[in-house]
Design a protein around this motif. Structure first.
Motif, PDB file in Angstrom:
ATOM      1  N   ALA A   1       0.806  -1.529   0.253  1.00  0.00           N
ATOM      2  CA  ALA A   1       0.117   0.462   0.114  1.00  0.00           C
ATOM      3  C   ALA A   1       0.361   1.132  -0.538  1.00  0.00           C
ATOM      4  CB  ALA A   1      -0.727  -0.123   0.913  1.00  0.00           C
ATOM      5  N   HIS A   2       1.946   1.268   0.382  1.00  0.00           N
ATOM      6  CA  HIS A   2       2.826   2.590   0.961  1.00  0.00           C
ATOM      7  C   HIS A   2       3.949   2.660  -0.484  1.00  0.00           C
ATOM      8  CE1 HIS A   2       7.148   0.666   1.078  1.00  0.00           C
ATOM      9  NE2 HIS A   2       6.288  -0.209   1.301  1.00  0.00           N
ATOM     10  N   ARG A   3       3.188   1.738  -0.896  1.00  0.00           N
ATOM     11  CA  ARG A   3       3.731   1.983  -2.421  1.00  0.00           C
ATOM     12  C   ARG A   3       3.378   2.704  -3.315  1.00  0.00           C
ATOM     13  NH1 ARG A   3       8.027  -3.147  -4.634  1.00  0.00           N
ATOM     14  NH2 ARG A   3       8.705  -2.240  -1.936  1.00  0.00           N
ATOM     15  N   PHE A   4       2.348   1.739  -3.776  1.00  0.00           N
ATOM     16  CA  PHE A   4       1.174   1.915  -4.432  1.00  0.00           C
ATOM     17  C   PHE A   4       1.080   3.486  -4.279  1.00  0.00           C
ATOM     18  CE2 PHE A   4      -3.580   2.236  -5.275  1.00  0.00           C
ATOM     19  CZ  PHE A   4      -3.496   2.269  -6.352  1.00  0.00           C
ATOM     20  N   PHE A   5       1.040   4.389  -3.458  1.00  0.00           N
ATOM     21  CA  PHE A   5       0.228   5.362  -2.814  1.00  0.00           C
ATOM     22  C   PHE A   5       1.469   6.174  -3.110  1.00  0.00           C
ATOM     23  CE2 PHE A   5      -3.219   3.505   0.316  1.00  0.00           C
ATOM     24  CZ  PHE A   5      -4.252   3.328  -1.135  1.00  0.00           C
ATOM     25  N   ARG A   6       2.670   6.265  -2.961  1.00  0.00           N
ATOM     26  CA  ARG A   6       3.409   6.628  -2.976  1.00  0.00           C
ATOM     27  C   ARG A   6       3.945   6.628  -4.860  1.00  0.00           C
ATOM     28  NH1 ARG A   6       9.196   5.573  -4.244  1.00  0.00           N
ATOM     29  NH2 ARG A   6       7.984   3.531  -3.175  1.00  0.00           N
ATOM     30  N   TRP A   7       3.144   5.632  -5.380  1.00  0.00           N
ATOM     31  CA  TRP A   7       3.792   6.440  -6.841  1.00  0.00           C
ATOM     32  C   TRP A   7       2.628   6.913  -7.594  1.00  0.00           C
ATOM     33  CZ3 TRP A   7       4.843  -0.245  -7.822  1.00  0.00           C
ATOM     34  CH2 TRP A   7       5.913  -0.001  -7.759  1.00  0.00           C
ATOM     35  N   LYS A   8       1.384   6.534  -6.902  1.00  0.00           N
ATOM     36  CA  LYS A   8       0.018   7.513  -7.421  1.00  0.00           C
ATOM     37  C   LYS A   8       0.341   8.625  -6.867  1.00  0.00           C
ATOM     38  CE  LYS A   8      -3.392   5.357  -8.040  1.00  0.00           C
ATOM     39  NZ  LYS A   8      -5.099   5.490  -9.238  1.00  0.00           N
ATOM     40  N   ILE A   9       1.339   8.909  -6.045  1.00  0.00           N
ATOM     41  CA  ILE A   9       1.421  11.078  -5.706  1.00  0.00           C
ATOM     42  C   ILE A   9       2.464  11.466  -6.778  1.00  0.00           C
ATOM     43  CG2 ILE A   9       2.436  12.556  -3.661  1.00  0.00           C
ATOM     44  CD1 ILE A   9       0.735  10.867  -1.919  1.00  0.00           C
ATOM     45  N   GLU A  10       3.196  10.374  -6.520  1.00  0.00           N
ATOM     46  CA  GLU A  10       4.251  11.172  -7.741  1.00  0.00           C
ATOM     47  C   GLU A  10       3.752  10.989  -9.515  1.00  0.00           C
ATOM     48  OE1 GLU A  10       7.469   7.650  -7.281  1.00  0.00           O
ATOM     49  OE2 GLU A  10       8.411   8.903  -5.079  1.00  0.00           O
ATOM     50  N   PHE A  11       3.026  10.291  -9.676  1.00  0.00           N
ATOM     51  CA  PHE A  11       1.827  10.222 -11.053  1.00  0.00           C
ATOM     52  C   PHE A  11       1.626  11.808 -10.962  1.00  0.00           C
ATOM     53  CE2 PHE A  11      -1.381   9.638 -13.634  1.00  0.00           C
ATOM     54  CZ  PHE A  11      -1.009   8.808 -15.064  1.00  0.00           C
ATOM     55  N   ASN A  12       0.919  11.968 -10.027  1.00  0.00           N
ATOM     56  CA  ASN A  12       0.155  12.732 -10.677  1.00  0.00           C
ATOM     57  C   ASN A  12       0.945  14.292 -10.086  1.00  0.00           C
ATOM     58  OD1 ASN A  12      -2.467  11.412 -10.933  1.00  0.00           O
ATOM     59  ND2 ASN A  12      -2.707  11.403  -7.923  1.00  0.00           N
ATOM     60  N   ARG A  13       1.795  13.885 -10.158  1.00  0.00           N
ATOM     61  CA  ARG A  13       2.400  15.515 -10.181  1.00  0.00           C
ATOM     62  C   ARG A  13       3.882  15.373 -10.793  1.00  0.00           C
ATOM     63  NH1 ARG A  13       4.931  15.654  -3.076  1.00  0.00           N
ATOM     64  NH2 ARG A  13       2.710  16.125  -2.373  1.00  0.00           N
TER      65      ARG A  13
END
Length: 339
Positions: free
Chosen positions: A78-90
């Protein structure tokens, strides 16, 4: 029948203490568990409040460590998934192709003063390729890269003893490697445009009405396969590189000599790797290298247009751009059929 695709899981080399719990998970959970114990035993106040305050970090950490948001990919937490989500949106998702003169003018304009806002990167900034020459890729981090294309053998048609021999030959090849290599397997739709053009040429030159109908059905069937990308082939590549020092005289030439020596060694080893079977291995040409780079960096466009096609397409990223490109191609093919 509905098609199903299985994505193989990555090999997990971490040490598991018990089932899916690894040693790293225990180390991550230890600080929050210690904090919970200290709050419950040392802080004064209501027990319910102390339990809530102490257990909250433990629950949050456990969710980040143990929850797998993607069912098909249990190796992604989960922590890696949400971190990748935030990086992708930015991150920047649209990259323009800039000519060398425009990039040089921007560099001169920005020299001597600090930019007020971050400059958008161009397509050249994110692709670390300097040039392709002599069947070699030169990267921006001063490496020379060669790629060897390798054929395949069908293990399903072999006996058990033959399969063991193939595996032992592959194991011996890997054990005798002195330098690091990279093995790639890339799926590529088969381009049937030339075959469809030949069918159209035959249909235009025949006078038999039955043969025209038969060729028209062949063309329609081939176009359906081409549009749906149902027929693919898997290309297998062996990639290796050599570094060079840009400021040192003769360093590039020496790196090229070492690279060619490794190429000859790998070609000989690959062709003689199997006992009763033979693998075909060949160094990719400049055009094949460019096509491979197009697949690596612009996979969506590579499914629609080969780099050898007489058409220029922008580098597109995202499903919306891909759908619009597909509609343009279908419209072009429809007009060609009507003509």
């Amino acid at each position: 029948m509905e098609k199903r695709y299985k994505i193989p899981n990555q090999v997990d080399s971490t040490f598991h203490v018990w089932k899916f719990i690894t040693l790293l998970d225990i180390l991550v959970l230890t600080p929050s568990a210690v904090f919970c114990i200290l709050v419950v035993w040392l802080v004064e106040g209501l027990l319910e409040i102390r339990l809530v305050v102490g257990l909250l970090p433990v629950v949050v950490t456990a969710i980040a460590v143990f929850v797998r948001p993607i069912k098909e990919r249990p190796n992604i937490r989960a922590h890696r998934f949400f971190r990748w989500k935030i990086e992708f949106n930015r991150r920047q998702r649209s990259f323009l192709f800039k000519k060398k003169m425009a990039r040089r003018e921007e560099g001169v304009e920005l020299s001597g003063r600090k930019p007020s806002k971050p400059q958008e990167r161009s397509a050249q900034d994110i692709i670390p390729i300097r040039r392709v020459f002599n069947e070699t890729i030169e990267t921006t981090d001063h490496r020379l890269v060669k790629i060897i294309g390798i054929s395949a053998v069908n293990l399903s048609l072999m006996s058990l003893s033959e399969q063991i021999q193939v595996m032992e030959g592959y194991e011996q090849f890997l054990n005798n490697l002195d330098d690091p290599i990279q093995l790639l397997r890339v799926s590529e739709p088969i381009n049937m445009s030339r075959y469809i053009d030949e069918l159209r040429h035959k249909r235009a030159n025949t006078t038999d009405g039955h043969k025209k109908l038969l060729l028209a059905s062949y063309i329609e069937y081939a176009q359906g396969i081409q549009q749906n990308r149902e027929m693919i082939r898997r290309n297998r590549f062996l990639v290796f590189d050599e570094k060079y020092e840009p400021g040192k005289e003769g360093s590039l030439e020496q790196a090229m000599i070492r690279l060619r020596a490794r190429r000859d060694h790998y070609l000989e080893r690959l062709e003689d790797m199997l006992f009763r079977h033979r693998l075909d291995a060949a160094e990719l040409t400049n055009e094949e290298l460019k096509k491979a780079l197009q697949i690596f960096y612009d996979y969506e466009n590579a499914q629609l247009h080969s780099i050898t096609d007489e058409i220029e397409m922008d580098y597109l990223i995202g499903r919306r751009n891909l759908v619009s490109a597909v509609k343009r191609i279908e419209e072009r093919e429809r007009l060609a059929n009507e003509f």
